[in-house]
Each structure stands twice: as C-alpha cells, then as structure tokens.
Design a protein around this motif. Structure first.
Motif, short mmCIF file in Angstrom:
data_model
loop_
_atom_site.label_atom_id
_atom_site.label_comp_id
_atom_site.label_asym_id
_atom_site.label_seq_id
_atom_site.Cartn_x
_atom_site.Cartn_y
_atom_site.Cartn_z
N TYR A 90 0.85 -1.19 0.00
CA TYR A 90 0.00 0.00 0.00
C TYR A 90 0.89 1.24 0.00
CZ TYR A 90 -3.78 -3.19 1.18
OH TYR A 90 -4.69 -4.21 1.16
N ILE A 91 0.42 2.27 -0.69
CA ILE A 91 1.14 3.54 -0.76
C ILE A 91 0.61 4.44 0.36
CG2 ILE A 91 1.66 5.53 -2.22
CD1 ILE A 91 2.72 2.86 -3.33
N VAL A 92 1.53 5.11 1.04
CA VAL A 92 1.17 6.06 2.10
C VAL A 92 1.68 7.43 1.68
CG1 VAL A 92 1.47 6.65 4.53
CG2 VAL A 92 1.29 4.25 3.84
N ALA A 93 0.88 8.46 1.91
CA ALA A 93 1.26 9.83 1.54
C ALA A 93 2.51 10.26 2.30
CB ALA A 93 0.11 10.78 1.84
N LEU A 162 -14.23 4.63 7.34
CA LEU A 162 -13.81 3.90 6.15
C LEU A 162 -13.48 2.45 6.50
CD1 LEU A 162 -11.43 6.44 4.37
CD2 LEU A 162 -13.69 5.71 3.61
N TRP A 163 -14.01 1.52 5.70
CA TRP A 163 -13.66 0.11 5.87
C TRP A 163 -12.42 -0.12 5.02
CZ3 TRP A 163 -12.57 -4.09 2.99
CH2 TRP A 163 -12.48 -5.30 3.69
N LEU A 164 -11.30 -0.38 5.69
CA LEU A 164 -10.01 -0.53 5.01
C LEU A 164 -9.33 -1.81 5.45
CD1 LEU A 164 -8.72 3.12 5.57
CD2 LEU A 164 -9.63 2.17 3.43
N PRO A 165 -8.50 -2.38 4.58
CA PRO A 165 -7.71 -3.54 5.01
C PRO A 165 -6.86 -3.16 6.22
CG PRO A 165 -7.57 -3.25 2.62
CD PRO A 165 -8.27 -2.04 3.17
N PRO A 166 -6.74 -4.04 7.19
CA PRO A 166 -6.01 -3.72 8.43
C PRO A 166 -4.58 -3.24 8.18
CG PRO A 166 -7.18 -5.79 8.67
CD PRO A 166 -7.34 -5.37 7.25
N GLN A 167 -3.88 -3.86 7.22
CA GLN A 167 -2.50 -3.47 6.96
C GLN A 167 -2.43 -2.03 6.43
OE1 GLN A 167 0.25 -5.03 7.79
NE2 GLN A 167 1.53 -3.44 6.94
N LEU A 168 -3.37 -1.66 5.58
CA LEU A 168 -3.40 -0.29 5.05
C LEU A 168 -3.67 0.70 6.17
CD1 LEU A 168 -4.88 1.02 1.81
CD2 LEU A 168 -5.59 2.06 3.94
N ARG A 169 -4.70 0.42 6.98
CA ARG A 169 -5.04 1.32 8.09
C ARG A 169 -3.85 1.46 9.04
NH1 ARG A 169 -9.42 3.69 10.11
NH2 ARG A 169 -10.84 2.61 8.70
N ARG A 170 -3.21 0.36 9.37
CA ARG A 170 -2.06 0.38 10.27
C ARG A 170 -0.93 1.23 9.69
NH1 ARG A 170 -2.64 -4.46 11.73
NH2 ARG A 170 -1.72 -5.41 9.90
#
Length: 187
Positions: A90-93, A162-170
């Motif tokens: 996942y890309i993070v800003a 927002l419902w997000l995959p746990p790894q993305l949210r983390r």
C-alpha cells in the motif's frame, strides 16, 4: 398428522437406503447394456446422464475413488501463507497537507484506480465519497495518485468510518498518528 423429528429422520433414512439400492441396480443395468455393446456415448445420449455419471456407473472403482476424494478435508494453505491484504504494497502519503484533491462536484477516476465501469463519483453523496476514498487508498500506485484524488480535510472526516484492510489502516496510522486519534475521538 403430527410430524416429529423422528418421523423426519425415518423419511431421510428410507430415502438414503432406497437411493443406495436404486443406484446399485441402475449401475448394474448400465454395465449390462455396456457389456451388450452399447458405447458410453450412446448410454449418455439415451439416459441424459453426464459423461462422468456414465463413467462412474461403468467403473465402480472410479465412483469409490471420487467419493473418497470428496470426503477429504480441503487443502490447507502453507504454514508461511499470508493473506493478500498483508502482502499487498500500500502507498502512504508523504504528508497529509499534500492531499489537495477535490472536495466537491463530480469526479471520474482514471482506469488504473477504478476499472469497474462506474468510475464517476458525485462527492456530494456520502456513500460515493466514502467508496471513492476507500478505492483510492487501496488502489493508489503512487503518492501522486493520493495527492491528486484525496483531500486532507475529507480524509480526516471519513477516516473513522472507512472500511479498510487492516495493513493499510495500520500503515497510515503509523505514519500519521492524528488519523488514529481521529478514529478514537469519533468512537
């Protein structure tokens, strides 16, 4: 007439016994036709049974092997298996302030982000706005995708819901603890 559980069990038991006997009798008769010169394709055409059913009727060992394989437990993933969500990069800003995407109107996401055929989002509709944010967060391939399509104020407002995959949210909450705090405050 009162129908009890025992009555129902008796119906099932009778059916199962009858079905097994009927299956054996049918298979013996199909084998007799086959021994008399009928080809499997002819048996299939006349009876309407599938090729696999005819094959199992003519070769009982095939039916036994098929039934045994059906009873086995499904294969388990390898011990080192990780779900796709845990493996997906996942890309993070870089910074939240760089998120200067649209805050209103109707936007159409590029195909590399939304290939569903419904890539147009009316940002005045809360469900479509949340759907777009989830999609951009999960499908972004570059930081520019995030900066172009997400807005920092809208992201902060939507984050807790927002419902997000746990790894993305983390990943996002580790990079921007204020998002995690937003979620805590909202709850």
């Amino acid at each position: 007439m009162v129908h009890s559980e025992d009555d129902l069990r008796a119906v099932v038991a009778t059916y199962e016994a009858t079905r097994a006997a009927a299956l054996t009798a049918r298979d013996e008769q199909l084998r007799a036709f086959h021994a008399a010169g009928w080809r499997p394709v002819e048996l299939q055409r006349v009876t309407g049974y599938s090729r696999e059913t005819i094959r199992q009727a003519l070769r009982p060992e095939v039916r036994r092997a098929t039934n045994i394989s059906r009873r086995r437990t499904p294969p388990q993933p390898p011990a080192d298996y990780r779900p796709y969500g845990d493996r997906k990069p996942y890309i993070v800003a870089d910074t939240l302030t760089a998120l200067t995407g649209p805050t209103g109107g109707v936007v159409t996401l590029p195909r590399h982000l939304d290939w569903s055929g419904h890539a147009t989002y009316d940002l005045s509709r809360p469900a479509r706005l949340a759907s777009m944010y989830k999609l951009v967060l999960t499908e972004a391939g570059t930081v520019d995708d995030l900066n172009t399509w997400l807005n920092v104020n809208l992201l902060r407002r939507l984050w807790p819901t927002l419902w997000l995959p746990p790894q993305l949210r983390r990943s996002w909450e580790e990079a921007f603890p204020e998002l995690a705090a937003t979620g805590t405050n909202a709850a």
